[in-house]
Every structure is written in structure tokens, then in C-alpha cells.
Design a protein around this motif. Structure first.
Motif, PDB file in Angstrom:
ATOM      1  N   SER A 200       0.848  -1.191   0.000  1.00  0.00           N
ATOM      2  CA  SER A 200       0.000   0.000   0.000  1.00  0.00           C
ATOM      3  C   SER A 200       0.885   1.243   0.000  1.00  0.00           C
ATOM      4  N   ILE A 201       0.316   2.350  -0.457  1.00  0.00           N
ATOM      5  CA  ILE A 201       1.033   3.619  -0.470  1.00  0.00           C
ATOM      6  C   ILE A 201       0.407   4.496   0.603  1.00  0.00           C
ATOM      7  N   ASP A 202       1.175   4.774   1.659  1.00  0.00           N
ATOM      8  CA  ASP A 202       0.658   5.559   2.770  1.00  0.00           C
ATOM      9  C   ASP A 202       1.738   6.517   3.255  1.00  0.00           C
ATOM     10  N   ALA A 203       1.522   7.088   4.430  1.00  0.00           N
ATOM     11  CA  ALA A 203       2.443   8.093   4.945  1.00  0.00           C
ATOM     12  C   ALA A 203       3.855   7.555   5.146  1.00  0.00           C
ATOM     13  N   ASN A 204       4.001   6.247   5.317  1.00  0.00           N
ATOM     14  CA  ASN A 204       5.324   5.649   5.521  1.00  0.00           C
ATOM     15  C   ASN A 204       6.050   5.366   4.203  1.00  0.00           C
ATOM     16  N   SER A 205       5.362   5.582   3.086  1.00  0.00           N
ATOM     17  CA  SER A 205       5.947   5.244   1.789  1.00  0.00           C
ATOM     18  C   SER A 205       7.002   6.252   1.340  1.00  0.00           C
ATOM     19  N   ILE A 206       6.842   7.490   1.745  1.00  0.00           N
ATOM     20  CA  ILE A 206       7.772   8.544   1.350  1.00  0.00           C
ATOM     21  C   ILE A 206       8.785   8.771   2.467  1.00  0.00           C
ATOM     22  N   ASP A 207      10.048   8.623   2.140  1.00  0.00           N
ATOM     23  CA  ASP A 207      11.114   8.804   3.116  1.00  0.00           C
ATOM     24  C   ASP A 207      11.783  10.158   2.866  1.00  0.00           C
ATOM     25  N   LYS A 208      11.413  11.138   3.664  1.00  0.00           N
ATOM     26  CA  LYS A 208      11.931  12.489   3.468  1.00  0.00           C
ATOM     27  C   LYS A 208      13.389  12.618   3.882  1.00  0.00           C
ATOM     28  N   SER A 209      13.936  11.597   4.531  1.00  0.00           N
ATOM     29  CA  SER A 209      15.350  11.647   4.913  1.00  0.00           C
ATOM     30  C   SER A 209      16.265  11.278   3.753  1.00  0.00           C
ATOM     31  N   LEU A 210      15.697  10.680   2.691  1.00  0.00           N
ATOM     32  CA  LEU A 210      16.504  10.292   1.541  1.00  0.00           C
ATOM     33  C   LEU A 210      16.855  11.511   0.700  1.00  0.00           C
ATOM     34  N   PRO A 211      18.030  11.522   0.084  1.00  0.00           N
ATOM     35  CA  PRO A 211      18.415  12.640  -0.783  1.00  0.00           C
ATOM     36  C   PRO A 211      17.786  12.519  -2.175  1.00  0.00           C
ATOM     37  N   VAL A 212      16.521  12.144  -2.201  1.00  0.00           N
ATOM     38  CA  VAL A 212      15.767  11.985  -3.448  1.00  0.00           C
ATOM     39  C   VAL A 212      14.469  12.766  -3.276  1.00  0.00           C
ATOM     40  N   PRO A 213      14.126  13.672  -4.192  1.00  0.00           N
ATOM     41  CA  PRO A 213      12.910  14.479  -4.054  1.00  0.00           C
ATOM     42  C   PRO A 213      11.676  13.613  -3.814  1.00  0.00           C
ATOM     43  N   VAL A 214      10.760  14.122  -2.967  1.00  0.00           N
ATOM     44  CA  VAL A 214       9.564  13.341  -2.647  1.00  0.00           C
ATOM     45  C   VAL A 214       8.702  13.111  -3.888  1.00  0.00           C
ATOM     46  N   GLY A 215       8.720  14.050  -4.819  1.00  0.00           N
ATOM     47  CA  GLY A 215       7.968  13.864  -6.056  1.00  0.00           C
ATOM     48  C   GLY A 215       8.519  12.720  -6.884  1.00  0.00           C
ATOM     49  N   THR A 216       9.838  12.604  -6.902  1.00  0.00           N
ATOM     50  CA  THR A 216      10.486  11.500  -7.612  1.00  0.00           C
ATOM     51  C   THR A 216      10.125  10.171  -6.966  1.00  0.00           C
ATOM     52  N   GLN A 217      10.133  10.149  -5.636  1.00  0.00           N
ATOM     53  CA  GLN A 217       9.765   8.923  -4.922  1.00  0.00           C
ATOM     54  C   GLN A 217       8.321   8.530  -5.211  1.00  0.00           C
ATOM     55  N   LEU A 218       7.414   9.518  -5.170  1.00  0.00           N
ATOM     56  CA  LEU A 218       5.996   9.224  -5.391  1.00  0.00           C
ATOM     57  C   LEU A 218       5.754   8.728  -6.813  1.00  0.00           C
ATOM     58  N   TYR A 219       6.435   9.335  -7.780  1.00  0.00           N
ATOM     59  CA  TYR A 219       6.276   8.877  -9.162  1.00  0.00           C
ATOM     60  C   TYR A 219       6.726   7.426  -9.296  1.00  0.00           C
ATOM     61  N   GLY A 220       7.866   7.104  -8.691  1.00  0.00           N
ATOM     62  CA  GLY A 220       8.349   5.721  -8.754  1.00  0.00           C
ATOM     63  C   GLY A 220       7.376   4.754  -8.123  1.00  0.00           C
ATOM     64  N   LEU A 221       6.831   5.126  -6.974  1.00  0.00           N
ATOM     65  CA  LEU A 221       5.873   4.255  -6.281  1.00  0.00           C
ATOM     66  C   LEU A 221       4.625   4.014  -7.125  1.00  0.00           C
ATOM     67  N   LEU A 222       4.036   5.106  -7.636  1.00  0.00           N
ATOM     68  CA  LEU A 222       2.785   4.964  -8.376  1.00  0.00           C
ATOM     69  C   LEU A 222       2.989   4.291  -9.737  1.00  0.00           C
ATOM     70  N   SER A 223       4.067   4.640 -10.435  1.00  0.00           N
ATOM     71  CA  SER A 223       4.301   4.012 -11.739  1.00  0.00           C
ATOM     72  C   SER A 223       4.565   2.527 -11.580  1.00  0.00           C
ATOM     73  N   TYR A 224       5.258   2.143 -10.509  1.00  0.00           N
ATOM     74  CA  TYR A 224       5.504   0.729 -10.248  1.00  0.00           C
ATOM     75  C   TYR A 224       4.197   0.002  -9.944  1.00  0.00           C
ATOM     76  N   ALA A 225       3.381   0.609  -9.060  1.00  0.00           N
ATOM     77  CA  ALA A 225       2.115  -0.031  -8.690  1.00  0.00           C
ATOM     78  C   ALA A 225       1.188  -0.165  -9.889  1.00  0.00           C
ATOM     79  N   LEU A 226       1.152   0.846 -10.736  1.00  0.00           N
ATOM     80  CA  LEU A 226       0.287   0.804 -11.918  1.00  0.00           C
ATOM     81  C   LEU A 226       0.791  -0.211 -12.937  1.00  0.00           C
ATOM     82  N   SER A 227       2.101  -0.363 -13.037  1.00  0.00           N
ATOM     83  CA  SER A 227       2.679  -1.229 -14.062  1.00  0.00           C
ATOM     84  C   SER A 227       2.789  -2.688 -13.649  1.00  0.00           C
ATOM     85  N   PHE A 228       2.967  -2.942 -12.361  1.00  0.00           N
ATOM     86  CA  PHE A 228       3.240  -4.301 -11.917  1.00  0.00           C
ATOM     87  C   PHE A 228       2.108  -4.906 -11.094  1.00  0.00           C
TER      88      PHE A 228
END
Length: 344
Positions: free
Chosen positions: A3-31
Motif C-alpha cells: 500500500s502507499i501511505d504516509a510511511n511510503s515517502i522517506d523524506k530523509s533520503l536525498p531523493v525528491p519526494v515527487g520523484t519517490q511518489l512517481y516511482g511508487l505509483l508508476s511501479y504499482a500501476l505497471s506491476f
């Protein structure tokens, strides 16, 4: 699927949250995590749940639309693109066979013939019917090594005289000859989440995106990990870093210590040294060189979804064969030259 919830985005990572969210949703939609035709949460709902800016979510939805993974309906929101609608499966000839199959099964039952025996009879009969038209197929992979395995996994649903050429997405971008070959092919296959990108490179080609799921071997390896294991999960693409932890946890829910990083991260060596097992995404196999002997290390590999092969690919190939046969009725079928694997 995770599931994608508040724990899915790790703001401590040096990766923009938008980039993380896109990866999560595109993966879920594709797989397979989000059923096609499903209405996604509104921009404001998802932003509030994840604790990120609505503008960030809106931009992610636009990227998903551009990738062909969602459609935006005015006043209704974003919806996962439906396979049935997108590929017209209901209108394909295979759908008209369902009633005939039911009749055949009923007749076999009356004669005391089991379904297993009936399947064997059909398979044996099909082997005697060599297709009249072989197809030229191109498979566009991200990495050549896994791509060869994917092509091998597709072979059981292909005809013996079909010819498949493997190309990588990078080579397709830079090589005009490969774009020409792909355009002239009967069909170009790729991953569902890369379909729009491939189609943009070869706009005149017939491109079909296929759904992939985690392989049986991957699921078994994850399930067999000791609960005390400290896992290093490494991705090749930075934008997919956020999917590594939930993807591993989906099949290893008993393991709690999962540390994520990506192949070019400066802390890669440090993370690996602190863990008891290393799991890497396709393309990040060089990680294995950093792992000490005796430490479990394996790839998080995907495989073609059997449902997509049976319900989407097979009907498309049947339709192409029929069209090709009809086109060849006025003349002899030309020989199709054997092609090798193109290197990226």
C-alpha cells in the motif's frame, strides 16, 4: 501488493519526494498493484495523507498521464488506464471463442473426457497446425541480460517461426537502424510503464506494453530470509528507490530491518557492509562485487504476468497472424531474415 501511505515517502533520503511518489505509483500501476480502471485518490487527498504539497502530487499525476499509465477525466480525477479499454481485448476474436470453449468442455464431460485430457488433445492438435505466417517481433528491454531472459519466457506463447529481436531502450534512442527495424516489425513489445516512451521513439510502430510481476524465484528467496536479517535493498534508478522497501517487505513481512540505497549513491558501500543480505534491482548487478563471500545476494527479478500473456499478448498475435495471412494470399510469403541480438 504494497500500500502507499504516509510511511511510503522517506523524506530523509536525498531523493525528491515527487520523484519517490512517481516511482511508487508508476511501479504499482505497471506491476499489478493498482487494478486498471481504478480511480486514484484526488490530489488533495493523497497530498494530505502523505504530508507533501498538492502541487507535487499534481505534477506526479501529469507525469503518469504522459507515460500512458493514467487518464485524467475532467471533474472526476485520475484513473488507472484500463487494459481492456486500452487494448480492445473485448473486441478481439479470442473473446468470441469463449462460448465455443464452454460448449466443447460440456461435450467432453458428457463423453467422460477430463479437462486435463481435453487440454492435452488440443495441445497435440495445435502442434500439427504450423502457423502460415511468422511474425517479426522486437522486444525493447531496459537491460540486455534480463531482456534475454524475458524473451525466453515469452517463447512458449510464440510460434516456432516467429523471430524475436532484442534491443535495449538506450540503443533504440541513439540508433536509427534499430528504430527502422522496430517500425517495420509486426509488433514491438516492452514493459507497460515504458510503452509511451517507446511509442514516442517509433511513432509509426505497433507497440504493446506488457505487465510484469515479481518472479516466483524472487518471492521464494525473500520469503526464506531469516527474520533477523538486515537487508540492503539497492535500485539502479534513483526514482525507484522508494519502492525497494515495500517491494521487499511484501514478500518478507517478517523482516523489519531494510535499508535502501541506489547504485551510484555515495553511501552504497557503507550500507552493504552493515547488512547481512543484499537484494538488488535489475541493472544493479554490479553490487554483487561489493558483497562479502557468504552474504546472501540476489536480484529482485520480474517475469511476464501469465494473465497478460494469455489475455493480451496471445490475442494480439493471433490477430496479427490472421491479418498477415490475408495480406499474403495474393502472393508467396517472403522469407524473414534471421536477426541477432542488438547490443546497447
Amino acid at each position: 501488493m504494497f500500500s502507499i501511505d504516509a510511511n511510503s515517502i522517506d523524506k530523509s533520503l536525498p531523493v525528491p519526494v515527487g520523484t519517490q511518489l512517481y516511482g511508487l505509483l508508476s511501479y504499482a500501476l505497471s506491476f499489478g498493484g493498482i487494478a486498471h480502471g481504478t480511480r486514484l485518490q484526488s490530489v488533495r487527498q493523497l497530498a494530505a495523507e502523505l504530508g507533501i504539497a498538492p502541487m507535487t502530487v499534481a505534477q506526479v499525476y501529469q507525469r503518469l498521464r504522459d507515460a500512458g499509465l493514467v487518464e485524467m477525466k475532467h471533474g472526476l480525477g485520475a484513473f488507472a488506464v484500463s487494459d481492456m479499454k486500452k487494448h480492445g481485448v473485448d473486441n478481439l476474436p479470442v473473446s468470441s471463442l469463449r462460448a465455443d470453449i464452454e460448449v466443447l468442455i460440456g461435450k467432453a464431460e458428457k463423453l467422460g473426457i477430463s479437462t486435463l485430457t481435453l487440454n492435452s488433445m488440443i495441445n497435440a492438435q495445435s502442434l500439427l497446425r504450423r502457423p502460415k505466417a511468422g511474425l517479426k517481433i522486437v522486444f525493447v528491454a531496459i537491460f540486455e541480460g534480463p531482456g534475454r531472459d524475458y524473451v525466453a519466457q515469452l517463447k512458449p506463447v510464440l510460434a516456432t517461426n516467429d523471430q524475436v529481436q532484442l534491443v535495449t531502450l538506450d540503443s533504440l534512442r541513439v540508433t536509427e537502424e534499430l528504430r527502422r527495424i522496430s517500425t517495420e516489425a509486426d509488433i514491438v513489445l516492452t514493459f507497460l510503464h515504458r510503452e509511451a516512451e517507446v511509442q514516442a521513439l517509433i511513432p509509426e510502430a505497433r507497440v504493446l506494453g506488457l505487465r510484469f510481476i515479481p518472479s516466483v524465484r524472487t518471492r521464494q528467496a525473500l520469503a526464506g530470509l531469516d527474520p533477523r536479517t538486515r537487508i540492503a535493498a539497492v535500485t539502479y534508478f534513483e526514482e525507484y528507490i522508494a519502492i525497494m522497501r515495500p517491494s521487499v517487505r511484501e514478500f518478507a513481512p517478517h523482516v523489519s530491518d531494510i535499508r535502501v540505497t541506489w547504485l551510484s549513491s555515495p553511501d552504497l558501500g557503507e550500507v552493504i557492509a552493515q547488512c547481512d543480505a543484499v537484494i538488488f534491482a535489475s541493472g544493479a548487478d554490479h553490487v554483487a562485487d561489493l558483497v562479502q563471500p557468504g552474504v546472501p545476494c540476489f536480484e529482485y527479478r520480474h517475469a511476464p504476468d501469465p494473465g497478460a500473456l494469455e489475455g493480451v499478448l496471445v490475442p494480439h498475435l493471433a490477430d496479427l497472424r490472421r491479418s498477415k495471412i490475408a495480406g499474403n494470399e495474393t502472393g508467396p510469403e517472403s522469407d524473414i531474415p534471421e536477426r541477432g541480438v542488438a547490443e546497447g
